[in-house]
Design a protein around this motif. Structure first.
Motif, PDB file in Angstrom:
ATOM      1  N   LEU A 127       0.846  -1.256   0.041  1.00 29.50           N
ATOM      2  CA  LEU A 127       0.001  -0.020  -0.039  1.00 29.50           C
ATOM      3  C   LEU A 127       0.819   1.301  -0.204  1.00 29.50           C
ATOM      4  N   LEU A 128       2.038   1.181   0.062  1.00 35.04           N
ATOM      5  CA  LEU A 128       2.864   2.282  -0.133  1.00 35.04           C
ATOM      6  C   LEU A 128       2.662   3.313  -1.144  1.00 35.04           C
ATOM      7  N   PRO A 129       2.662   2.785  -2.289  1.00 37.89           N
ATOM      8  CA  PRO A 129       2.382   3.883  -3.420  1.00 37.89           C
ATOM      9  C   PRO A 129       1.202   4.344  -3.066  1.00 37.89           C
ATOM     10  N   ALA A 130       0.059   3.769  -2.731  1.00 35.16           N
ATOM     11  CA  ALA A 130      -1.306   4.732  -2.532  1.00 35.16           C
ATOM     12  C   ALA A 130      -0.808   5.531  -1.300  1.00 35.16           C
ATOM     13  N   LEU A 131      -0.276   5.300  -0.056  1.00 30.96           N
ATOM     14  CA  LEU A 131       0.119   6.007   0.777  1.00 30.96           C
ATOM     15  C   LEU A 131       0.873   7.304   0.446  1.00 30.96           C
ATOM     16  N   LEU A 132       1.823   7.017  -0.481  1.00 31.20           N
ATOM     17  CA  LEU A 132       2.621   8.282  -1.007  1.00 31.20           C
ATOM     18  C   LEU A 132       1.690   9.021  -1.839  1.00 31.20           C
ATOM     19  N   ALA A 133       0.807   8.490  -2.597  1.00 32.03           N
ATOM     20  CA  ALA A 133      -0.082   9.279  -3.360  1.00 32.03           C
ATOM     21  C   ALA A 133      -1.088  10.077  -2.779  1.00 32.03           C
ATOM     22  N   GLN A 134      -1.136  10.051  -1.428  1.00 34.47           N
ATOM     23  CA  GLN A 134      -2.068  10.964  -0.604  1.00 34.47           C
ATOM     24  C   GLN A 134      -1.289  12.118  -0.744  1.00 34.47           C
ATOM     25  N   GLY A 135      -0.304  12.480  -1.061  1.00 31.72           N
ATOM     26  CA  GLY A 135       0.677  13.733  -1.126  1.00 31.72           C
ATOM     27  C   GLY A 135       0.995  14.391  -0.021  1.00 31.72           C
ATOM     28  N   GLY A 136       0.894  13.813   1.212  1.00 28.96           N
ATOM     29  CA  GLY A 136       1.490  14.296   2.317  1.00 28.96           C
ATOM     30  C   GLY A 136       0.523  13.861   3.385  1.00 28.96           C
ATOM     31  N   GLY A 137       1.014  13.673   4.578  1.00 28.75           N
ATOM     32  CA  GLY A 137       0.222  13.479   6.055  1.00 28.75           C
ATOM     33  C   GLY A 137      -0.508  12.021   6.192  1.00 28.75           C
ATOM     34  N   ALA A 138       0.248  11.060   5.240  1.00 28.34           N
ATOM     35  CA  ALA A 138      -0.343   9.843   5.666  1.00 28.34           C
ATOM     36  C   ALA A 138       0.550   9.383   6.695  1.00 28.34           C
ATOM     37  N   ARG A 139      -0.394   8.083   7.222  1.00 27.35           N
ATOM     38  CA  ARG A 139       0.005   7.523   8.523  1.00 27.35           C
ATOM     39  C   ARG A 139       0.023   6.061   8.339  1.00 27.35           C
ATOM     40  N   VAL A 140       0.745   5.480   8.828  1.00 28.84           N
ATOM     41  CA  VAL A 140       1.011   3.823   9.133  1.00 28.84           C
ATOM     42  C   VAL A 140       0.872   3.749  10.771  1.00 28.84           C
ATOM     43  N   VAL A 141      -0.107   3.087  11.280  1.00 26.42           N
ATOM     44  CA  VAL A 141       0.118   2.669  12.717  1.00 26.42           C
ATOM     45  C   VAL A 141      -0.198   1.335  12.936  1.00 26.42           C
ATOM     46  N   SER A 142       0.928   0.478  13.631  1.00 22.07           N
ATOM     47  CA  SER A 142       1.135  -0.970  13.705  1.00 22.07           C
ATOM     48  C   SER A 142       0.751  -1.049  15.271  1.00 22.07           C
ATOM     49  N   VAL A 143      -0.322  -2.088  15.390  1.00 23.18           N
ATOM     50  CA  VAL A 143      -0.493  -2.278  17.053  1.00 23.18           C
ATOM     51  C   VAL A 143       0.588  -3.300  17.354  1.00 23.18           C
ATOM     52  N   GLY A 144       1.725  -2.619  18.242  1.00 24.30           N
ATOM     53  CA  GLY A 144       2.594  -3.700  18.771  1.00 24.30           C
ATOM     54  C   GLY A 144       2.304  -4.332  20.312  1.00 24.30           C
ATOM     55  N   SER A 145       2.988  -4.548  20.973  1.00 28.03           N
ATOM     56  CA  SER A 145       2.659  -5.028  22.301  1.00 28.03           C
ATOM     57  C   SER A 145       3.878  -4.939  23.357  1.00 28.03           C
ATOM     58  N   SER A 146       3.696  -4.624  24.629  1.00 27.87           N
ATOM     59  CA  SER A 146       4.861  -4.602  25.702  1.00 27.87           C
ATOM     60  C   SER A 146       5.490  -5.659  25.569  1.00 27.87           C
ATOM     61  N   THR A 147       4.821  -6.893  25.462  1.00 29.28           N
ATOM     62  CA  THR A 147       5.789  -7.969  25.407  1.00 29.28           C
ATOM     63  C   THR A 147       7.121  -8.076  24.688  1.00 29.28           C
ATOM     64  N   SER A 148       7.125  -7.063  23.590  1.00 25.64           N
ATOM     65  CA  SER A 148       8.553  -6.860  23.129  1.00 25.64           C
ATOM     66  C   SER A 148       9.300  -6.312  23.614  1.00 25.64           C
ATOM     67  N   ASP A 149       9.158  -5.627  24.848  1.00 28.49           N
ATOM     68  CA  ASP A 149      10.104  -4.699  25.469  1.00 28.49           C
ATOM     69  C   ASP A 149      11.133  -5.660  25.992  1.00 28.49           C
ATOM     70  N   GLY A 150      11.089  -6.661  26.397  1.00 25.81           N
ATOM     71  CA  GLY A 150      12.038  -7.601  26.936  1.00 25.81           C
ATOM     72  C   GLY A 150      12.448  -8.791  26.287  1.00 25.81           C
ATOM     73  N   ALA A 151      11.881  -8.871  24.858  1.00 19.24           N
ATOM     74  CA  ALA A 151      12.252  -9.985  23.994  1.00 19.24           C
ATOM     75  C   ALA A 151      13.511  -9.974  23.498  1.00 19.24           C
ATOM     76  N   GLY A 152      14.085 -11.178  23.315  1.00 22.47           N
ATOM     77  CA  GLY A 152      15.277 -11.346  22.312  1.00 22.47           C
ATOM     78  C   GLY A 152      14.814 -11.652  20.955  1.00 22.47           C
TER      79      GLY A 152
END
Length: 289
Positions: A127-152
């Motif tokens: 979807l990156l070409p479509a996000l860039l086609a927005q012409g500015g101000g596009a956002r990608v938000v990914s839901v992570g987890s605090s379980t990653s904080d101590g992960a190897g």
């Protein structure tokens, strides 16, 4: 009060849990909203649930069927969205899974990694070409987890062929997601596409659908942790708030950027995870340097 949006947005994992509430917030903000999910019946119920609360959004809600554990279907979903929306202002990678045993998908990938990390990687890039086609101000938000904080993490064994455990697989998949999204943020102009990862808090969702003691323990914890609606707050803040305009490469908790796992900011390790992740998803990624 956020300004209404006239553009298109995409969300995964919105047929239940915090995703449904995130989708509701996006629909109320005026987005033409593409809801990606595996089950047509659940997609229909989610669309009706949102439209019942935001009636004016009904004609702006589009469902896209795809099994996000399969990278081919993820890529096909992105192509279907781009055919209908050449420009996209927002992508929310929310779908996630927590498996009680190691399962391989039909494409041969460990399922936790496929859903939590490889599918968002493919969808974001497609979807990156479509996000860039927005012409500015596009956002990608990914839901992570605090379980990653101590992960190897071992870039040579992202799929945990050795030493697989449920919690380890989940935490590492979320760390890999964080690392690749941060790498992507560095490669993009934040004024064009801002890329951030959020921890929604410990939320009583349907993420754990396993029977037995694992599922029972999760259900017993539900009264003491955030509701699904409360869990949607930080993802919606990252997606809609003027305060987050231009913010990129951040890891947010309770609406605020916080330091991530030290491994996530190790340039060498992050480059290795980027390369290893792209190798696993290679058939479904456009060539990039």
């Amino acid at each position: 009060m956020n300004e209404p949006h006239a553009g298109a947005a995409v969300i995964t994992g919105a047929t239940g849990g915090i995703g449904r509430w995130i989708a509701l917030g996006l629909a109320a903000s005026g987005y033409r909203l593409f809801i990606v999910g595996r089950d047509p019946a659940r997609l229909g119920r989610a669309r009706d649930w949102i439209a019942g609360r935001v009636p004016e959004s009904r004609d702006r809600l589009i469902t896209v069927q795809a099994d996000l554990s399969l990278l081919a279907e993820t890529a096909a979903a992105a192509a279907a969205i781009r055919a209908q929306a050449p420009s996209v202002g927002l992508l929310v990678n929310n779908a996630g899974t927590l498996q009680s045993r190691r399962v391989l998908t039909a494409e041969g990938h460990e399922r936790t990694l496929a859903v939590n990390h490889l599918s968002p990687l493919v969808l974001t890039h497609a979807l990156l070409p479509a996000l860039l086609a927005q012409g500015g101000g596009a956002r990608v938000v990914s839901v992570g987890s605090s379980t990653s904080d101590g992960a190897g993490i071992d870039p040579a064994d992202l799929e945990l062929a050795a030493g697989w455990r449920m919690t380890r697989a989940y935490a590492r998949s979320k760390l890999a997601l964080l690392m690749t999204q941060m790498t992507l943020a560095e490669r993009l102009d934040p004024a064009q596409v801002a890329v951030n990862v959020v921890h929604p808090g410990m939320v009583a969702t349907g993420l754990v659908r396993e029977p037995g003691m694992v599922g029972l323990a999760w259900r017993l914890m539900a009264p003491f942790i955030l509701s699904e609606r409360e869990g949607a707050d930080t993802p919606l803040h990252a997606a809609l708030s003027p305060e987050c305009a231009g913010l990129s490469g951040a890891y947010l908790k309770r609406r605020r950027p916080v330091p991530p796992n030290r491994r996530a900011v190790d340039p060498s390790l992050r480059a290795q995870v980027w390369t290893a992740s792209r190798a696993l998803a290679a058939p479904y990624l456009q060539p990039q340097d």
